[in-house]
Enzyme design. Structure first.
Site, short mmCIF file in Angstrom:
data_model
loop_
_atom_site.label_atom_id
_atom_site.label_comp_id
_atom_site.label_asym_id
_atom_site.label_seq_id
_atom_site.Cartn_x
_atom_site.Cartn_y
_atom_site.Cartn_z
N ASP A 263 21.27 3.38 40.85
CA ASP A 263 21.98 4.45 41.55
C ASP A 263 21.58 5.81 40.97
O ASP A 263 21.29 5.94 39.78
CB ASP A 263 23.49 4.30 41.37
CG ASP A 263 24.07 3.05 42.00
OD1 ASP A 263 23.29 2.20 42.47
OD2 ASP A 263 25.30 2.91 42.01
N GLY A 283 16.44 3.12 43.81
CA GLY A 283 16.46 1.74 44.26
C GLY A 283 17.83 1.20 44.61
O GLY A 283 17.98 -0.01 44.78
N ASP A 284 18.84 2.07 44.74
CA ASP A 284 20.18 1.66 45.17
C ASP A 284 20.84 2.89 45.79
O ASP A 284 20.15 3.74 46.35
CB ASP A 284 20.98 1.08 44.00
CG ASP A 284 22.01 0.05 44.44
OD1 ASP A 284 22.86 0.40 45.29
OD2 ASP A 284 21.99 -1.10 43.96
N ASP A 285 22.17 3.00 45.69
CA ASP A 285 22.85 4.16 46.29
C ASP A 285 22.36 5.46 45.66
O ASP A 285 22.22 5.57 44.44
CB ASP A 285 24.37 4.06 46.06
CG ASP A 285 25.01 2.94 46.86
OD1 ASP A 285 24.61 2.74 48.02
OD2 ASP A 285 25.89 2.26 46.32
N SER A 316 17.15 5.91 50.26
CA SER A 316 17.56 4.65 49.65
C SER A 316 17.22 3.51 50.60
O SER A 316 17.95 3.25 51.55
CB SER A 316 19.07 4.64 49.35
OG SER A 316 19.48 3.35 48.96
#
Length: 493
Positions: A263, A283-285, A316
């Site tokens: 995140d 790689g996420d939020d 994202s």
């Protein structure tokens, strides 16, 4: 009578009386053009050579951009034995510098400059009244061997490590119970070198939850600006139970795939926070607002509130641009998201929660949001069933109300809206105004709703679900919905 001289290409210097001076040759236009071109080229060559003179002759780097003096007392990391060669471990140098600044609290604290170079270090703590300044070309590198990373108790509002029971790894740059902390610079970089952590996580080789890149806990009056954060082992920037936090002009980077749970910014039980003018590709939020996990977060009871997010661009591919939850058991309220651009992402905006979370999500507004090539534009999901253990109370259901969307535009969107309430967790007070989203999927029901109450004001494209009341631009009721509990959610598209 005074004599004058000039140079002749045929015969060297010639002398004449000044009244009778006549050039011995006249340039043709072609000759003049050639001479001017050669002169211009020579001047550029001389300028370039002189600009590199220090490097080529004396072995010195080009002059540094002037470093502002932000505290009365200023140190360089090299004053404490730091070596920026990318191999020497600088943990002790950072610790000595922080200790020196900690003794200056009554004098307004101190500033630590990290000069150009690659400064390898294990995790270290900051102190109050401190400015950490990363110059252009400065890179703080986190050591990849986890034996250098300390273990900390679980966050009290989580009860466990987020990935494993028991303790968790600390962050590369850490601080607790601090005030007046600034991390800034001329876009220097803090690099967590997370690749080794991601590989070990995927191979199940870690026994504890990975650590964030930067984590400040129980602190206030924090500014993080004009730096780059990249390749965190886990969440990148995690302010926990902090007040008065500003994050501005920060770039946050991690691979868009293969970098799990990286995140960008996770405000967690934070109050009075601004996130602005940031670029996040992770790689996420991109941003995930949190406030604790199930019964532990309910007991801790600290909400995230009064948060402003504006002028942010996010990508994202795995998760969402801006999320609330799913760990929100202390409550989330008074959040404003303005001038957000989400591109090439799986989702743009997401609110996620579940039975067992308890608390509330209310007074949330999104204005002037643009989607570019996202799979789902707006998601509200009430069955995100991840729990720390079996001790959660399934009857502790969250309350979601007063969530507004206005000025929502975009293109290349597969499903513009998916709002999934349930009989136990209905979603109330949702409003849409000034929405026009270009779609890539021509199925009829792409504005999907379930157990939703709210309104649509004016024209909205694509056509909204039947769960919502319809109002004209002046706010006059046109049609009252009789089917708030209709379910039309299709996760296959």
């Amino acid at each position: 009578m005074r004599m004058v001289s000039f140079f002749s290409p045929r015969g060297g210097f010639h002398f004449h009386h000044n009244r009778r001076w006549i050039p011995t040759f006249v340039f043709s236009f072609k000759t003049l053009f050639t001479v001017l071109w050669v002169a211009a080229f020579a001047s550029v060559f001389i300028w370039q050579s002189s600009s590199m003179y220090d490097i080529r002759i004396f072995g010195r780097a080009p002059p540094l951009r002037p470093i502002p003096r932000l505290r009365r007392v200023v140190y360089n990391l090299t004053d404490f034995g730091g070596v920026g060669d990318g191999r020497t471990l600088n943990t002790e140098a950072f610790e000595r510098a922080v200790a020196a600044i900690s003794r200056l609290a009554k004098k307004g604290g101190g500033q630590l400059n990290v000069l150009p170079g690659r400064w390898l270090t294990a995790p270290f703590n900051l102190t109050s009244h401190m400015t950490l300044f990363l110059t252009e070309g400065a890179v703080i590198l986190g050591i990849q061997d986890e034996k250098y990373w300390p273990l900390l108790p679980p966050l009290p509002s989580y009860g466990h490590g987020r990935e494993h029971n028991g303790p968790r790894y600390g962050s590369l740059i850490h601080g607790q119970n601090l005030k007046d902390v600034v991390i800034t610079g001329h876009n220097g970089t803090i690099n967590g070198q997370g690749q080794a952590w991601w590989t070990k996580y995927r191979k199940r080789l870690l026994n504890f939850t990975r650590g964030p890149l930067v984590q400040l806990m129980w602190s206030k009056d924090i500014i993080i600006s004009n730096i780059t954060l990249r390749d965190s082992p886990f969440w990148t920037l995690h302010p926990y139970d902090c007040k008065n936090v500003t994050v501005a002009n920060v770039t946050i980077l991690a691979p868009i795939s293969g970098a799990p749970n990286t995140d960008g910014i996770d405000p967690d039980s934070c109050e009075d926070m601004v996130i602005e003018n940031c670029y996040i590709c992770v790689g996420d939020d991109g941003i995930a607002i949190k406030s604790g996990w199930d019964q532990y977060g309910i007991a801790y009871g600290r909400p995230s509130t009064n948060i402003l997010i504006r002028h942010v661009t996010v990508r994202s591919m795995v998760s969402a641009g801006v999320s609330i939850g799913s760990e929100m058991s202390g409550g989330v309220s008074n959040v404003s998201v303005e001038n957000l651009h989400v591109w090439e992402s799986r989702r743009a905006i997401r609110i996620k929660t579940a039975a067992g979370r308890g608390a509330y999500i209310h007074n949330i507004s999104y204005r002037n949001v643009t989607f570019s090539n996202v799979r789902v534009g707006i998601v509200i999901k009430t069955d995100y069933n991840e729990h720390p253990d079996n001790g959660f109370d399934p009857k502790a259901v969250p309350v979601l109300n007063n969530i507004s969307f206005s000025g929502i535009h975009g293109h290349g969107v597969r499903v513009p809206v998916r709002i999934h309430g349930t009989d136990a967790i209905p979603i109330k007070g949702v409003s849409f105004r000034d929405m026009s989203v270009g779609i890539t999927y021509k199925k009829k029901h792409i504005f999907q709703c379930s157990y939703v109450e709210g309104r649509v004001i004016g024209n909205v494209f694509p056509a909204p679900c039947e769960n919502l009341d319809r109002y004209d631009e002046q706010g006059q009721l046109i049609r009252r919905s009789a089917s708030q509990n209709t379910t039309d959610v299709d996760y296959d598209i």
